[in-house]
Design a protein around this motif. Structure first.
Motif, PDB file in Angstrom:
ATOM      1  N   LEU A  27       0.916  -1.250  -0.077  1.00 42.36           N
ATOM      2  CA  LEU A  27      -0.035   0.003  -0.246  1.00 42.36           C
ATOM      3  C   LEU A  27       1.109   1.062  -0.075  1.00 42.36           C
ATOM      4  CD1 LEU A  27      -2.736  -1.073   2.560  1.00 42.36           C
ATOM      5  CD2 LEU A  27      -2.913  -0.525   0.226  1.00 42.36           C
ATOM      6  N   PRO A  28       0.332   2.279  -0.562  1.00 37.84           N
ATOM      7  CA  PRO A  28       1.085   3.449  -0.459  1.00 37.84           C
ATOM      8  C   PRO A  28       1.317   4.231   0.778  1.00 37.84           C
ATOM      9  CG  PRO A  28      -0.945   4.069  -1.162  1.00 37.84           C
ATOM     10  CD  PRO A  28      -0.964   2.388  -1.156  1.00 37.84           C
ATOM     11  N   ILE A  33      -2.287   8.791   1.023  1.00 37.40           N
ATOM     12  CA  ILE A  33      -3.743   8.491   0.729  1.00 37.40           C
ATOM     13  C   ILE A  33      -4.397   9.852   1.430  1.00 37.40           C
ATOM     14  CG2 ILE A  33      -5.654   6.869   1.438  1.00 37.40           C
ATOM     15  CD1 ILE A  33      -3.990   4.700   1.179  1.00 37.40           C
ATOM     16  N   ASP A 115      -6.558  -2.190  -8.117  1.00 40.69           N
ATOM     17  CA  ASP A 115      -6.260  -2.611  -7.198  1.00 40.69           C
ATOM     18  C   ASP A 115      -6.632  -2.079  -5.828  1.00 40.69           C
ATOM     19  OD1 ASP A 115      -5.004  -0.313  -6.819  1.00 40.69           O
ATOM     20  OD2 ASP A 115      -3.157  -0.672  -7.839  1.00 40.69           O
ATOM     21  N   GLU A 117      -5.526  -0.545  -3.497  1.00 41.02           N
ATOM     22  CA  GLU A 117      -5.364   0.834  -3.132  1.00 41.02           C
ATOM     23  C   GLU A 117      -6.314   1.737  -3.885  1.00 41.02           C
ATOM     24  OE1 GLU A 117      -2.286   4.626  -4.253  1.00 41.02           O
ATOM     25  OE2 GLU A 117      -1.504   2.642  -4.548  1.00 41.02           O
ATOM     26  N   GLN A 118      -6.592   1.758  -5.229  1.00 40.70           N
ATOM     27  CA  GLN A 118      -7.487   2.472  -5.772  1.00 40.70           C
ATOM     28  C   GLN A 118      -9.126   2.113  -5.292  1.00 40.70           C
ATOM     29  OE1 GLN A 118      -7.319   1.216  -9.836  1.00 40.70           O
ATOM     30  NE2 GLN A 118      -5.148   2.295 -10.208  1.00 40.70           N
ATOM     31  N   THR A 120      -9.690   1.102  -2.258  1.00 42.02           N
ATOM     32  CA  THR A 120      -9.795   1.551  -0.840  1.00 42.02           C
ATOM     33  C   THR A 120      -9.993   2.980  -0.937  1.00 42.02           C
ATOM     34  OG1 THR A 120      -8.256  -0.123  -0.061  1.00 42.02           O
ATOM     35  CG2 THR A 120      -8.528   1.743   1.304  1.00 42.02           C
ATOM     36  N   GLU A 121      -9.527   3.713  -1.753  1.00 42.91           N
ATOM     37  CA  GLU A 121      -9.467   5.126  -1.772  1.00 42.91           C
ATOM     38  C   GLU A 121     -10.884   5.530  -2.269  1.00 42.91           C
ATOM     39  OE1 GLU A 121      -7.317   8.652  -4.104  1.00 42.91           O
ATOM     40  OE2 GLU A 121      -6.143   6.819  -3.979  1.00 42.91           O
TER      41      GLU A 121
END
Ligand code: URA
Length: 305
Positions: A27-28, A33, A115, A117-118, A120-121
């Motif tokens: 994750l970033p 985020i 993915d 990350e995308q 979740t955001e």
């Protein structure tokens, strides 16, 4: 901001969006985020203040989309108890059709998310919109918390229930009351893990007295559900109860008639079965739900005894 503080803030934010478990991926950095979420909140504030009529309540808004057929659930197979008075004629006649689409949600629906990350955001953004929603004035004025959804943003299986009950309203998480405990047992017995599933409802606010969702309320909340399905992009959906089944699939039959088969919903396989609350009142129906779960799990390559 220290990375520890940023991480704590991010986890709080994710939990608010119902994301308590993340798949093992890189994750970033939390600060990235959070910074993006701050940006998107600012964008949302700008766009919603610029076009106030697009975020008006359902009662005020004129439908842009053609009115969809009102969906009614039969009390006999409902997940929850019918309200004392039932749905009044006035309530049904007060329908105004689907609300105007939220422009920020339209933007979310027009993109794809590949993915964790995308996803979740995007889920966090939608959860923020839900938290500020007041389309159903009655529900919004009475809720303690909105109940967005919980689970893995990359889940292959999505469970859809009806609406939050008292415990869910207090905690902000779906299926945490008695029906949720039974659902957990069904999940365990089916060799699934709750944290691998994405769980949400037709409504994100509790109907007073646990009455059935009104067609207008389901319609008001539909684009949030659409967004959750679009972002998570599950391969399978299980509809728990008549309300979930009728609303998702735009059917009029009760769940008893819809179980035992897989439907196609935009390429997603959908199975319908009885709601756990119904099972709490009618334990004899557990047998059918177990048959349904065996049938469902067989499609996932798992043989249940
Ligand atoms: N019943 C539902 O349909 N959903 C919940 O979240 C809880 C109870």
């Amino acid at each position: 901001m220290t990375s520890k503080r940023a991480m704590a803030q991010l986890l709080k934010h994710l939990a608010g969006a119902g994301i308590t478990h993340l798949p093992k991926v890189n994750l970033p950095k939390p600060s990235r985020i959070l910074a993006r979420q701050q940006e998107s909140r600012e964008e949302a504030a700008i766009s919603t203040s610029a076009i106030p009529e697009t975020v008006s309540t359902a009662a005020e808004s004129k439908p842009l989309r053609p009115a969809i057929r009102p969906r009614l659930a039969s009390a006999e197979t409902e997940g929850r108890r019918p309200s004392q008075s039932g749905t009044s004629k006035e309530e049904l006649l007060s329908e105004t059709g689907p609300p105007d689409r939220l422009p920020d949600l339209q933007a979310i629906l027009s993109r794809s998310y590949v993915d964790a990350e995308q996803k979740t955001e995007a889920l966090c953004k939608v959860a923020t919109m839900v938290a500020g929603c007041s389309r159903c004035t009655d529900l919004a004025s009475k809720r303690t918390k909105t109940v967005f959804g919980v689970g893995s943003p990359t889940a292959e299986i999505m469970f859809i229930g009806e609406a939050p009950g008292a415990e869910e309203d207090a905690k902000g998480e779906p299926f945490v009351g008695p029906a949720g405990q039974l659902l957990n047992k069904i999940i365990d017995a089916s060799k699934l893990k709750r944290e691998d599933i994405y769980i949400c409802n037709i409504l994100r606010c509790r109907p007073p007295g646990n009455r059935n969702p009104l067609p207008q309320e389901a319609s008001n909340c539909r684009e949030f559900l659409d967004a959750q399905i679009h972002i998570v992009q599950p391969k399978y959906i299980v509809c728990w109860g008549t309300v979930a089944a009728q609303n998702l699939l735009n059917k009029t039959e009760a769940v008893g008639k819809l179980r035992g088969q897989l439907f196609d919903y935009n390429g997603i396989k959908v199975m319908c079965t009885y709601h756990p609350s119904y099972l709490l009142r009618n334990p004899a129906a557990k047998k059918q739900v177990w048959e349904d779960m065996k049938f469902f799990m067989k499609h996932l390559g798992v043989e249940l005894q």
